[in-house]
Scaffold this motif. Structure first.
Motif, PDB file in Angstrom:
ATOM      1  N   THR A   1       3.813   2.535   8.688  1.00  0.00           N
ATOM      2  CA  THR A   1       3.007   3.692   8.271  1.00  0.00           C
ATOM      3  C   THR A   1       2.290   4.348   9.447  1.00  0.00           C
ATOM      4  O   THR A   1       1.775   5.458   9.323  1.00  0.00           O
ATOM      5  CB  THR A   1       1.950   3.254   7.248  1.00  0.00           C
ATOM      6  OG1 THR A   1       1.261   2.115   7.767  1.00  0.00           O
ATOM      7  CG2 THR A   1       2.594   2.904   5.922  1.00  0.00           C
TER       8      THR A   1
ATOM      9  N   GLY B   1      -4.876   2.745  -3.552  1.00  0.00           N
ATOM     10  CA  GLY B   1      -3.416   2.591  -3.490  1.00  0.00           C
ATOM     11  C   GLY B   1      -2.967   1.275  -4.089  1.00  0.00           C
ATOM     12  O   GLY B   1      -1.808   0.915  -4.007  1.00  0.00           O
TER      13      GLY B   1
ATOM     14  N   SER C   1       0.824  -1.222   0.000  1.00  0.00           N
ATOM     15  CA  SER C   1       0.000   0.000   0.000  1.00  0.00           C
ATOM     16  C   SER C   1       0.850   1.260   0.000  1.00  0.00           C
ATOM     17  O   SER C   1       1.748   1.398   0.838  1.00  0.00           O
ATOM     18  CB  SER C   1      -0.864   0.066   1.263  1.00  0.00           C
ATOM     19  OG  SER C   1      -1.812  -0.931   1.267  1.00  0.00           O
ATOM     20  N   GLY C   2       0.570   2.140  -0.932  1.00  0.00           N
ATOM     21  CA  GLY C   2       1.239   3.440  -0.953  1.00  0.00           C
ATOM     22  C   GLY C   2       2.656   3.407  -1.497  1.00  0.00           C
ATOM     23  O   GLY C   2       3.312   4.433  -1.591  1.00  0.00           O
TER      24      GLY C   2
ATOM     25  N   ASN D   1       3.720   6.992   1.082  1.00  0.00           N
ATOM     26  CA  ASN D   1       4.145   7.880  -0.012  1.00  0.00           C
ATOM     27  C   ASN D   1       5.336   8.737   0.409  1.00  0.00           C
ATOM     28  O   ASN D   1       6.273   8.937  -0.354  1.00  0.00           O
ATOM     29  CB  ASN D   1       3.000   8.807  -0.440  1.00  0.00           C
ATOM     30  CG  ASN D   1       2.003   8.064  -1.315  1.00  0.00           C
ATOM     31  OD1 ASN D   1       2.374   7.132  -2.027  1.00  0.00           O
ATOM     32  ND2 ASN D   1       0.746   8.450  -1.269  1.00  0.00           N
TER      33      ASN D   1
ATOM     34  N   HIS E   1      -6.832   4.172   6.549  1.00  0.00           N
ATOM     35  CA  HIS E   1      -6.089   3.756   5.362  1.00  0.00           C
ATOM     36  C   HIS E   1      -5.431   4.966   4.692  1.00  0.00           C
ATOM     37  O   HIS E   1      -4.355   4.843   4.106  1.00  0.00           O
ATOM     38  CB  HIS E   1      -7.014   3.011   4.387  1.00  0.00           C
ATOM     39  CG  HIS E   1      -6.269   2.391   3.247  1.00  0.00           C
ATOM     40  ND1 HIS E   1      -5.368   1.352   3.413  1.00  0.00           N
ATOM     41  CD2 HIS E   1      -6.244   2.691   1.931  1.00  0.00           C
ATOM     42  CE1 HIS E   1      -4.841   1.043   2.249  1.00  0.00           C
ATOM     43  NE2 HIS E   1      -5.349   1.827   1.319  1.00  0.00           N
TER      44      HIS E   1
ATOM     45  N   THR F   1      -1.471   5.229   3.465  1.00  0.00           N
ATOM     46  CA  THR F   1      -0.936   5.533   2.130  1.00  0.00           C
ATOM     47  C   THR F   1      -0.119   6.829   2.144  1.00  0.00           C
ATOM     48  O   THR F   1       0.915   6.912   1.489  1.00  0.00           O
ATOM     49  CB  THR F   1      -2.047   5.624   1.054  1.00  0.00           C
ATOM     50  OG1 THR F   1      -3.153   6.299   1.602  1.00  0.00           O
ATOM     51  CG2 THR F   1      -2.509   4.279   0.600  1.00  0.00           C
TER      52      THR F   1
END
Ligand code: HPA
Length: 283
Positions: free
Chosen positions: A245, A71, A31-32, A266, A258, A262
Protein backbone atom coordinates in the motif's frame (compact mmCIF):
# COMPACT_ATOMS: atom_id res chain seq x y z
CA UNK A 1 0.15 -21.95 27.53
CA UNK A 2 -3.41 -20.75 26.85
CA UNK A 3 -6.08 -23.41 26.43
CA UNK A 4 -7.70 -21.88 23.35
CA UNK A 5 -10.56 -24.39 23.20
CA UNK A 6 -11.49 -23.65 26.79
CA UNK A 7 -11.01 -19.88 26.58
CA UNK A 8 -13.16 -19.57 23.47
CA UNK A 9 -15.65 -22.42 24.03
CA UNK A 10 -18.70 -20.10 23.88
CA UNK A 11 -17.57 -18.46 20.65
CA UNK A 12 -16.73 -21.80 19.03
CA UNK A 13 -20.05 -23.35 20.09
CA UNK A 14 -21.96 -20.33 18.71
CA UNK A 15 -20.20 -20.41 15.33
CA UNK A 16 -20.53 -24.17 14.97
CA UNK A 17 -24.28 -23.79 15.61
CA UNK A 18 -24.65 -20.86 13.18
CA UNK A 19 -22.40 -22.10 10.37
CA UNK A 20 -24.44 -23.02 7.27
CA UNK A 21 -21.69 -25.28 5.88
CA UNK A 22 -18.21 -26.74 6.32
CA UNK A 23 -15.95 -24.21 4.61
CA UNK A 24 -13.40 -25.42 2.04
CA UNK A 25 -11.27 -22.29 2.44
CA UNK A 26 -10.94 -19.49 5.02
CA UNK A 27 -9.91 -15.96 4.07
CA UNK A 28 -8.78 -13.21 6.43
CA UNK A 29 -9.05 -9.77 4.84
CA UNK A 30 -6.48 -7.07 5.55
CA UNK A 31 -6.84 -3.29 5.78
CA UNK A 32 -8.76 -1.81 2.88
CA UNK A 33 -9.39 -5.22 1.30
CA UNK A 34 -12.86 -5.69 2.82
CA UNK A 35 -14.67 -5.10 -0.47
CA UNK A 36 -13.69 -8.63 -1.51
CA UNK A 37 -16.39 -9.90 0.85
CA UNK A 38 -18.98 -7.72 -0.91
CA UNK A 39 -18.13 -9.25 -4.26
CA UNK A 40 -18.70 -12.81 -3.00
CA UNK A 41 -22.04 -14.59 -3.07
CA UNK A 42 -22.92 -14.22 0.63
CA UNK A 43 -25.12 -16.87 2.20
CA UNK A 44 -24.91 -15.66 5.76
CA UNK A 45 -23.11 -12.82 7.56
CA UNK A 46 -22.55 -12.57 11.29
CA UNK A 47 -21.46 -9.35 12.99
CA UNK A 48 -18.73 -10.27 15.46
CA UNK A 49 -20.38 -7.93 18.01
CA UNK A 50 -23.41 -10.26 18.08
CA UNK A 51 -21.29 -13.31 19.01
CA UNK A 52 -21.36 -13.90 22.77
CA UNK A 53 -18.02 -12.95 24.38
CA UNK A 54 -16.30 -12.20 21.05
CA UNK A 55 -13.49 -9.72 21.83
CA UNK A 56 -14.75 -6.24 21.15
CA UNK A 57 -13.35 -2.78 21.02
CA UNK A 58 -15.19 -1.91 24.24
CA UNK A 59 -12.60 -0.99 26.91
CA UNK A 60 -12.56 -2.95 30.15
CA UNK A 61 -12.97 -0.69 33.21
CA UNK A 62 -9.27 -0.55 34.07
CA UNK A 63 -7.84 -0.59 30.55
CA UNK A 64 -7.29 2.06 27.91
CA UNK A 65 -9.66 1.55 24.97
CA UNK A 66 -8.52 -0.79 22.23
CA UNK A 67 -9.34 0.94 18.98
CA UNK A 68 -10.91 -0.82 16.08
CA UNK A 69 -8.92 0.46 13.16
CA UNK A 70 -10.65 2.18 10.26
CA UNK A 71 -11.21 -0.32 7.42
CA UNK A 72 -11.77 -3.24 9.80
CA UNK A 73 -15.51 -3.67 10.42
CA UNK A 74 -16.08 -6.96 12.22
CA UNK A 75 -17.96 -9.56 10.16
CA UNK A 76 -17.78 -13.26 9.50
CA UNK A 77 -19.27 -14.06 6.10
CA UNK A 78 -20.20 -17.50 4.78
CA UNK A 79 -20.05 -17.22 0.99
CA UNK A 80 -19.90 -19.19 -2.22
CA UNK A 81 -17.09 -18.45 -4.64
CA UNK A 82 -17.40 -20.59 -7.79
CA UNK A 83 -17.76 -24.17 -6.62
CA UNK A 84 -16.19 -23.48 -3.19
CA UNK A 85 -17.69 -22.71 0.20
CA UNK A 86 -15.66 -20.06 1.97
CA UNK A 87 -15.61 -18.34 5.33
CA UNK A 88 -14.43 -14.73 5.15
CA UNK A 89 -13.21 -12.77 8.16
CA UNK A 90 -13.62 -9.06 7.55
CA UNK A 91 -12.08 -6.87 10.24
CA UNK A 92 -8.98 -7.99 12.03
CA UNK A 93 -8.07 -7.54 15.69
CA UNK A 94 -4.45 -6.41 15.86
CA UNK A 95 -1.96 -7.12 18.61
CA UNK A 96 -0.88 -3.46 18.50
CA UNK A 97 -4.44 -2.38 19.39
CA UNK A 98 -3.99 -3.97 22.80
CA UNK A 99 -5.74 -7.31 22.22
CA UNK A 100 -4.38 -10.57 23.54
CA UNK A 101 -2.50 -12.52 20.86
CA UNK A 102 -5.01 -15.33 21.52
CA UNK A 103 -7.84 -12.96 20.45
CA UNK A 104 -5.95 -12.09 17.27
CA UNK A 105 -5.84 -15.72 16.08
CA UNK A 106 -9.57 -16.39 16.49
CA UNK A 107 -10.21 -16.57 12.70
CA UNK A 108 -7.72 -19.45 12.46
CA UNK A 109 -9.13 -21.29 15.46
CA UNK A 110 -12.71 -20.89 14.24
CA UNK A 111 -11.85 -22.03 10.70
CA UNK A 112 -10.07 -25.13 11.94
CA UNK A 113 -12.93 -25.99 14.31
CA UNK A 114 -15.33 -25.80 11.35
CA UNK A 115 -13.18 -28.39 9.55
CA UNK A 116 -11.38 -26.04 7.17
CA UNK A 117 -7.80 -26.92 6.17
CA UNK A 118 -6.91 -24.07 3.80
CA UNK A 119 -6.48 -20.45 4.83
CA UNK A 120 -5.57 -17.35 2.81
CA UNK A 121 -4.19 -14.56 4.99
CA UNK A 122 -4.15 -11.12 3.41
CA UNK A 123 -2.74 -7.84 4.60
CA UNK A 124 -1.63 -4.35 3.72
CA UNK A 125 2.14 -3.94 3.88
CA UNK A 126 4.88 -1.43 3.27
CA UNK A 127 7.20 -2.22 0.38
CA UNK A 128 10.89 -2.59 1.20
CA UNK A 129 11.97 -4.21 -2.06
CA UNK A 130 12.70 -1.38 -4.49
CA UNK A 131 11.17 -3.31 -7.39
CA UNK A 132 7.75 -2.90 -5.78
CA UNK A 133 5.27 -0.09 -6.45
CA UNK A 134 2.27 0.83 -4.27
CA UNK A 135 -0.74 -1.15 -5.49
CA UNK A 136 1.37 -4.25 -6.30
CA UNK A 137 0.62 -7.66 -4.77
CA UNK A 138 3.18 -9.92 -3.08
CA UNK A 139 2.94 -13.64 -2.35
CA UNK A 140 4.94 -14.63 0.73
CA UNK A 141 7.59 -17.28 0.28
CA UNK A 142 8.41 -17.00 3.98
CA UNK A 143 7.90 -14.65 6.89
CA UNK A 144 9.65 -13.43 9.95
CA UNK A 145 8.27 -13.93 13.44
CA UNK A 146 11.29 -13.21 15.65
CA UNK A 147 9.59 -10.16 17.16
CA UNK A 148 6.87 -12.28 18.77
CA UNK A 149 8.50 -15.68 19.34
CA UNK A 150 7.91 -15.49 23.09
CA UNK A 151 4.22 -14.62 22.74
CA UNK A 152 3.79 -17.31 20.08
CA UNK A 153 5.38 -19.93 22.28
CA UNK A 154 2.96 -18.99 25.07
CA UNK A 155 0.12 -19.25 22.60
CA UNK A 156 0.74 -22.59 20.95
CA UNK A 157 3.13 -24.35 23.33
CA UNK A 158 6.76 -25.35 23.02
CA UNK A 159 6.12 -28.80 21.57
CA UNK A 160 4.20 -27.41 18.56
CA UNK A 161 6.86 -24.78 18.03
CA UNK A 162 9.54 -27.44 18.06
CA UNK A 163 7.71 -29.64 15.58
CA UNK A 164 10.25 -30.79 13.03
CA UNK A 165 10.36 -28.80 9.77
CA UNK A 166 7.13 -27.07 10.75
CA UNK A 167 7.72 -23.99 8.62
CA UNK A 168 9.23 -25.61 5.55
CA UNK A 169 5.78 -25.82 4.03
CA UNK A 170 4.34 -22.65 5.50
CA UNK A 171 3.37 -20.84 3.34
CA UNK A 172 2.22 -23.89 1.41
CA UNK A 173 4.15 -24.72 -1.76
CA UNK A 174 1.02 -26.12 -3.42
CA UNK A 175 -1.05 -23.06 -2.54
CA UNK A 176 1.70 -20.70 -3.75
CA UNK A 177 2.04 -22.46 -7.09
CA UNK A 178 -1.74 -22.11 -7.58
CA UNK A 179 -1.48 -18.37 -6.89
CA UNK A 180 1.42 -18.01 -9.34
CA UNK A 181 -0.50 -19.91 -12.03
CA UNK A 182 -3.62 -17.81 -11.41
CA UNK A 183 -1.66 -14.53 -11.59
CA UNK A 184 -0.01 -15.61 -14.85
CA UNK A 185 -3.37 -16.52 -16.39
CA UNK A 186 -4.81 -13.11 -15.40
CA UNK A 187 -1.73 -11.12 -16.47
CA UNK A 188 -1.20 -9.89 -12.88
CA UNK A 189 2.35 -9.07 -11.85
CA UNK A 190 2.51 -11.05 -8.57
CA UNK A 191 5.77 -10.53 -6.69
CA UNK A 192 7.26 -13.15 -4.36
CA UNK A 193 9.05 -12.18 -1.19
CA UNK A 194 9.50 -12.31 2.57
CA UNK A 195 6.98 -10.66 4.88
CA UNK A 196 8.42 -9.16 8.04
CA UNK A 197 6.27 -8.72 11.13
CA UNK A 198 6.58 -5.43 13.00
CA UNK A 199 4.86 -5.11 16.35
CA UNK A 200 3.82 -1.50 15.71
CA UNK A 201 1.78 0.43 16.53
CA UNK A 202 3.95 3.10 14.92
CA UNK A 203 5.38 2.77 11.45
CA UNK A 204 9.10 2.03 11.25
CA UNK A 205 11.94 4.52 11.16
CA UNK A 206 14.05 4.73 7.98
CA UNK A 207 16.97 3.15 9.90
CA UNK A 208 14.81 0.17 10.91
CA UNK A 209 13.67 -0.30 7.33
CA UNK A 210 17.29 -0.15 6.11
CA UNK A 211 18.18 -2.89 8.61
CA UNK A 212 15.24 -5.06 7.52
CA UNK A 213 16.22 -4.63 3.88
CA UNK A 214 19.70 -5.97 4.68
CA UNK A 215 18.06 -8.90 6.48
CA UNK A 216 16.19 -9.84 3.31
CA UNK A 217 12.75 -8.41 4.10
CA UNK A 218 10.66 -7.45 1.06
CA UNK A 219 7.61 -6.08 2.86
CA UNK A 220 6.69 -5.07 6.39
CA UNK A 221 3.32 -5.29 8.14
CA UNK A 222 1.74 -5.59 11.57
CA UNK A 223 -0.38 -8.73 11.28
CA UNK A 224 -0.62 -12.23 9.80
CA UNK A 225 2.41 -14.12 11.17
CA UNK A 226 0.74 -15.31 14.38
CA UNK A 227 -2.20 -16.50 12.28
CA UNK A 228 0.17 -18.34 9.94
CA UNK A 229 2.08 -19.91 12.84
CA UNK A 230 -1.06 -21.19 14.56
CA UNK A 231 -2.56 -22.42 11.28
CA UNK A 232 0.64 -24.28 10.47
CA UNK A 233 0.70 -25.88 13.93
CA UNK A 234 -2.89 -27.05 13.26
CA UNK A 235 -1.75 -28.60 9.93
CA UNK A 236 -3.59 -26.09 7.79
CA UNK A 237 -2.23 -25.04 4.39
CA UNK A 238 -1.47 -21.33 4.38
CA UNK A 239 -1.10 -18.69 1.68
CA UNK A 240 -0.20 -15.07 2.44
CA UNK A 241 -0.96 -12.23 0.02
CA UNK A 242 0.19 -8.69 0.77
CA UNK A 243 -1.10 -5.59 -0.93
CA UNK A 244 1.81 -3.15 -1.05
CA UNK A 245 0.00 0.00 0.00
CA UNK A 246 3.03 2.28 0.37
CA UNK A 247 6.78 2.15 0.24
CA UNK A 248 8.21 1.67 3.76
CA UNK A 249 9.73 4.61 5.63
CA UNK A 250 12.86 5.91 3.98
CA UNK A 251 12.39 3.82 0.80
CA UNK A 252 10.10 6.66 -0.17
CA UNK A 253 10.22 10.12 1.38
CA UNK A 254 6.43 10.28 1.48
CA UNK A 255 4.86 10.51 4.95
CA UNK A 256 2.93 7.34 5.87
CA UNK A 257 -0.69 7.34 6.97
CA UNK A 258 -3.40 4.77 7.54
CA UNK A 259 -5.59 6.71 5.06
CA UNK A 260 -3.00 6.16 2.32
CA UNK A 261 -2.89 2.45 3.23
CA UNK A 262 -6.67 1.97 2.89
CA UNK A 263 -6.91 4.15 -0.23
CA UNK A 264 -4.22 2.21 -2.12
CA UNK A 265 -5.64 -1.14 -0.96
CA UNK A 266 -9.09 -0.06 -2.21
CA UNK A 267 -7.60 0.83 -5.59
CA UNK A 268 -5.94 -2.59 -5.86
CA UNK A 269 -9.06 -4.44 -4.71
CA UNK A 270 -10.31 -5.41 -8.17
CA UNK A 271 -6.99 -7.06 -9.09
CA UNK A 272 -6.80 -8.62 -5.62
CA UNK A 273 -10.33 -10.02 -5.90
CA UNK A 274 -9.83 -11.58 -9.32
CA UNK A 275 -6.57 -13.21 -8.18
CA UNK A 276 -8.21 -14.71 -5.09
CA UNK A 277 -11.28 -15.90 -6.98
CA UNK A 278 -9.22 -17.59 -9.68
CA UNK A 279 -6.94 -19.29 -7.13
CA UNK A 280 -9.94 -20.44 -5.06
CA UNK A 281 -11.63 -21.97 -8.10
CA UNK A 282 -8.47 -23.94 -9.00
CA UNK A 283 -7.77 -25.23 -5.47
N1 HPA B 1 4.79 -0.55 7.87
C1 HPA B 1 4.12 -1.39 8.69
N2 HPA B 1 2.90 -1.82 8.44
C2 HPA B 1 2.28 -1.38 7.33
C3 HPA B 1 2.91 -0.51 6.43
C4 HPA B 1 4.24 -0.07 6.72
O1 HPA B 1 4.87 0.70 5.98
N3 HPA B 1 2.04 -0.27 5.42
C5 HPA B 1 0.91 -0.99 5.69
N4 HPA B 1 1.06 -1.67 6.84
Amino acid sequence: MVNLNLKYQDILAYIIKESPFTPDIAIVLGSGLGTFAESSDKIKSIRTSQIPSYPSSQPKADEPPAQTIEGHSGYIHFSKIGNKQVIIFQGRLHFYEGYDLSDCILPVLISKKLGCNFIILTNAAGGINKNFTPGDLMLSESFNSINIKKELTNLIGISSFNAKNSFLNCPSEKFNSIFKKSAASLGINLHSGNYWYGKGPSYETPAEVEMLKRFGADAIGMSTVHEAVLASSLNMEVAIISCITNMAAGISKQKLSHDEVTLTANKASEKFSSLLKTAISIL
